[in-house]
Design a protein around this motif. Structure first.
Motif, short mmCIF file in Angstrom:
data_model
loop_
_atom_site.label_atom_id
_atom_site.label_comp_id
_atom_site.label_asym_id
_atom_site.label_seq_id
_atom_site.Cartn_x
_atom_site.Cartn_y
_atom_site.Cartn_z
N MET A 30 -23.40 -0.07 -47.49
CA MET A 30 -24.21 0.75 -46.60
C MET A 30 -24.73 -0.09 -45.44
O MET A 30 -24.82 -1.31 -45.53
N HIS A 56 -34.44 5.51 -42.61
CA HIS A 56 -33.02 5.54 -42.27
C HIS A 56 -32.33 6.67 -43.01
O HIS A 56 -32.51 6.83 -44.21
N GLN A 58 -28.53 7.61 -43.65
CA GLN A 58 -27.18 7.10 -43.50
C GLN A 58 -26.20 8.19 -43.92
O GLN A 58 -26.46 8.93 -44.86
N TYR A 60 -22.26 9.01 -44.98
CA TYR A 60 -20.95 8.49 -45.39
C TYR A 60 -19.91 9.56 -45.14
O TYR A 60 -20.01 10.68 -45.62
N TRP A 67 -19.55 4.44 -42.90
CA TRP A 67 -20.97 4.78 -42.80
C TRP A 67 -21.38 4.86 -41.35
O TRP A 67 -20.89 4.12 -40.51
N ALA A 69 -25.30 5.81 -39.05
CA ALA A 69 -26.73 6.02 -39.23
C ALA A 69 -27.24 6.98 -38.17
O ALA A 69 -26.83 6.90 -37.01
#
Length: 153
Positions: A30, A56, A58, A60, A67, A69
Motif C-alpha cells: 500500500m 488516507h 487508498q 486498489y 494502488w 490515493a
C-alpha cells in the motif's frame, strides 16, 4: 458490494458475498501503512479507509493491480458506503477539528472523482465509527460513538 476489516494487506483473497473464492493474489504494498483499516469493494476497486493513517483513502484497482490515493479525507473514524455509484464517508469526526475537538459529526462526504463534496443531507444523529450497510438505495447506519459517548440507534 461487501466490506471487510483488515490489519495489514500483504496477500488477499477476493471473496463473493457468499464466501466463494474468486481470486487469490499477491497485492503490491500500500502507499501508506495502516492497521485496523476498513475496506469497501465496488466493482473492480477496493477502497481502504480508517485505521492508523485514517485520513488516507487508498484505492486498489484489481484489474491493473495498482494502488492510488485520494486527496486527504475530510472525515476520520467514519463508516462508508457506495451511494449513487460513488464512495461516501458517513459520520466520523471532522479532520479540521481533529486535534482540538473529538466531536462526532452527522455529515456524509462523497468522493466525486475530482473532490470531496457534501451531496446528501446530514444524518439525524452524529456518530463516529458507525456500522454501515448499503442495500440498493437503502443505507442503514447503526451504532458508533455519539456526542458524550452515547448514540441512540
Amino acid at each position: 458490494r461487501y466490506s471487510f476489516s483488515m490489519s495489514k494487506i500483504f496477500r488477499s483473497d477476493l471473496l463473493t458475498a457468499g464466501g466463494h473464492l474468486l481470486k487469490s493474489t499477491n497485492i503490491p504494498k500500500m502507499l501508506f501503512g495502516t492497521s485496523s483499516a476498513k475496506a469497501l469493494v465496488h466493482h473492480q476497486s477496493a477502497f481502504v479507509y480508517g485505521g492508523i493513517g485514517e485520513e488516507h483513502v487508498q484505492v486498489y484497482d484489481v484489474r491493473n493491480t495498482k494502488w492510488s490515493a485520494l486527496p486527504r479525507s475530510p472525515l476520520v473514524h467514519s463508516g462508508a458506503a457506495i451511494i449513487g455509484n460513488q464512495f461516501t464517508l458517513i459520520g466520523g469526526e471532522d479532520t479540521r477539528l481533529r486535534y482540538t475537538n473529538f466531536t462526532p459529526t452527522n455529515d456524509l462526504v462523497t468522493w466525486t472523482g475530482k473532490e470531496w463534496k457534501v451531496l446528501y443531507p446530514p444524518m439525524h444523529t452524529a456518530r463516529s465509527n458507525p456500522g454501515v450497510l448499503a442495500i440498493g438505495d437503502l443505507v442503514i447506519v447503526s451504532g458508533g460513538r455519539g456526542v458524550n459517548d452515547r448514540v441512540d440507534t
